[in-house]
Write a protein that holds these residues in place. Structure first.
Motif, short mmCIF file in Angstrom:
data_model
loop_
_atom_site.label_atom_id
_atom_site.label_comp_id
_atom_site.label_asym_id
_atom_site.label_seq_id
_atom_site.Cartn_x
_atom_site.Cartn_y
_atom_site.Cartn_z
N HIS A 187 0.85 -1.20 0.00
CA HIS A 187 0.00 0.00 0.00
C HIS A 187 0.88 1.24 0.00
O HIS A 187 2.10 1.11 -0.09
N HIS A 218 1.61 3.74 2.21
CA HIS A 218 2.33 4.32 3.34
C HIS A 218 3.83 4.11 3.13
O HIS A 218 4.28 3.01 2.80
N HIS A 261 6.50 1.26 3.57
CA HIS A 261 6.37 0.01 2.78
C HIS A 261 6.92 0.13 1.36
O HIS A 261 6.96 -0.87 0.65
N HIS A 286 -7.18 -1.44 5.32
CA HIS A 286 -6.26 -0.49 5.98
C HIS A 286 -6.18 0.82 5.19
O HIS A 286 -6.07 1.90 5.75
N ASP A 341 -0.42 -4.07 5.96
CA ASP A 341 -0.98 -3.54 7.21
C ASP A 341 -2.45 -3.89 7.39
O ASP A 341 -3.12 -3.34 8.28
ZN LIG Z 1 0.20 1.36 6.64
#
Ligand SMILES: [Zn+2]
Length: 333
Positions: A115, A117, A120, A201, A220
């Motif tokens: 994803h 964020h 990552h 998430h 996540d």
């Molecule tokens: Zn995250």
């Protein structure tokens, strides 16, 4: 970590952040000394026959951990190696590549970013540096959109601030391929299958099933003894995703982006979220305010039993109850 809402609140501050980011980048391009220091080695752990992981001990970025806060996973098959989540910086990815090469790991042939964020995917830079700029990097279209937009530069600049400059020199290397639910990739003797069931998430989560090993890399969507950042997520969407993941794969080991892999990660996460969400639903139905929902959540045995073992619980539970309360209110009307 700040949410999209908080980012939007802080739009006034973003112009100065953007200036600062370009200054850092200009400096990084002209002088090696502004590139943050190397990250201390963290050994690979073998999780299953084809899966290895570098475990991030901490849940949040600090100057001391230099941003190493999300697990990096390597899946090696007879025909290639896929990395699931690349870490938060150039320096972290360089360390991971060094560990992988020291193990005798074959060259990395693809990356999936779970994803948008930054913990990552900002490490994509280090993998491209090691394995070439044509390395296929996959992400869900919603994640690609977010990384290319406000979220990408926000995360890049924030990691520099949170680590007191340790991630400096990291450049955004965006995913170059779309991936979505049902897509499969063969690594020869290993089959990888992607799962996406809507917002959990974030709107763009991908989970990666290592079919032969019965390992599910979940990013996540699930955490182990961490409290998830739910600011762009959904409790109801998470429950739907948990059910679908359980129904559509025979998983033995859940491998989260934060915390330790194991057979109980999904159960742990579901209990925590269900405890919080049910308390909010009960408060909304009784016409009680969010403070009452919080008291109910803290008293719920599914939540109470996890308080002491969960990193970041005290600082985050209030926010997560508020988000669950808002979602429960919407669901009631
Ligand atoms: Zn995250």
């Amino acid at each position: 970590m700040l949410s999209r809402r908080q980012i939007l609140w802080r739009t006034g501050a973003l112009a100065s952040v953007a200036v600062a980011a370009s200054q850092w980048q200009a400096l990084a391009q002209t002088a090696n000394f502004v590139i943050g220091p190397a990250v201390k080695p963290t050994p690979l752990q073998q999780i299953s026959r084809h899966v290895w992981m570098i475990e991030a001990a901490d849940g949040f970025p600090t100057p001391d951990n230099q941003g190493l806060m999300a697990n990096i996973t390597f899946i090696e098959g007879s025909n290639g190696v896929l990395v699931f989540d690349s870490g938060a910086s150039l320096q972290i990815a360089r360390m991971a590549v060094e560990q992988w090469r020291a193990r005798g790991g074959k060259p990395v042939t693809a990356i999936v970013n779970s994803h948008y964020h930054g913990d990552h995917w900002l490490g994509n830079h280090g993998f491209v540096e090691a394995y070439g700029k044509d390395l296929p990097i996959y992400a869900h279209p919603e994640s690609r959109k977010a990384m290319a937009g406000l979220h990408g530069s926000y995360w890049l600049e924030s990691m520099v601030k949170w680590t007191n400059g340790a991630t400096m020199g990291t450049e955004m290397v965006l995913p170059n391929r779309d991936a979505n639910h049902g897509d499969t990739l063969s690594l020869g003797d290993v089959t990888l299958k992607l799962h996406h069931y809507g917002v959990a998430h974030t709107p763009g989560d991908l989970c990666l099933e290592v079919v032969e090993d019965r390992v599910m890399c979940v990013g996540d969507v699930l955490m182990d003894r961490r409290i998830a950042n739910m600011d762009e997520g959904s409790y109801l969407g998470s429950f739907k995703t948990f059910d679908a993941l359980e129904a559509n794969a025979k998983t033995k080991i859940w491998l989260p982006g934060h915390g330790k892999p194991g057979p109980d990660v999904l159960r742990w996460q579901r209990e925590l979220f269900q405890g919080i969400y049910d308390a909010c639903t009960a408060a909304v139905k009784a016409g009680e305010p969010v403070e009452s929902a919080r008291s109910k959540a803290l008293a719920d045995p599914r939540v109470a039993s996890k308080i002491s073992e969960t990193k970041g619980f005290d600082s985050n539970i209030g926010k997560y109850v508020s988000l669950a309360y808002l979602e429960a209110e919407q669901a009631e009307f």
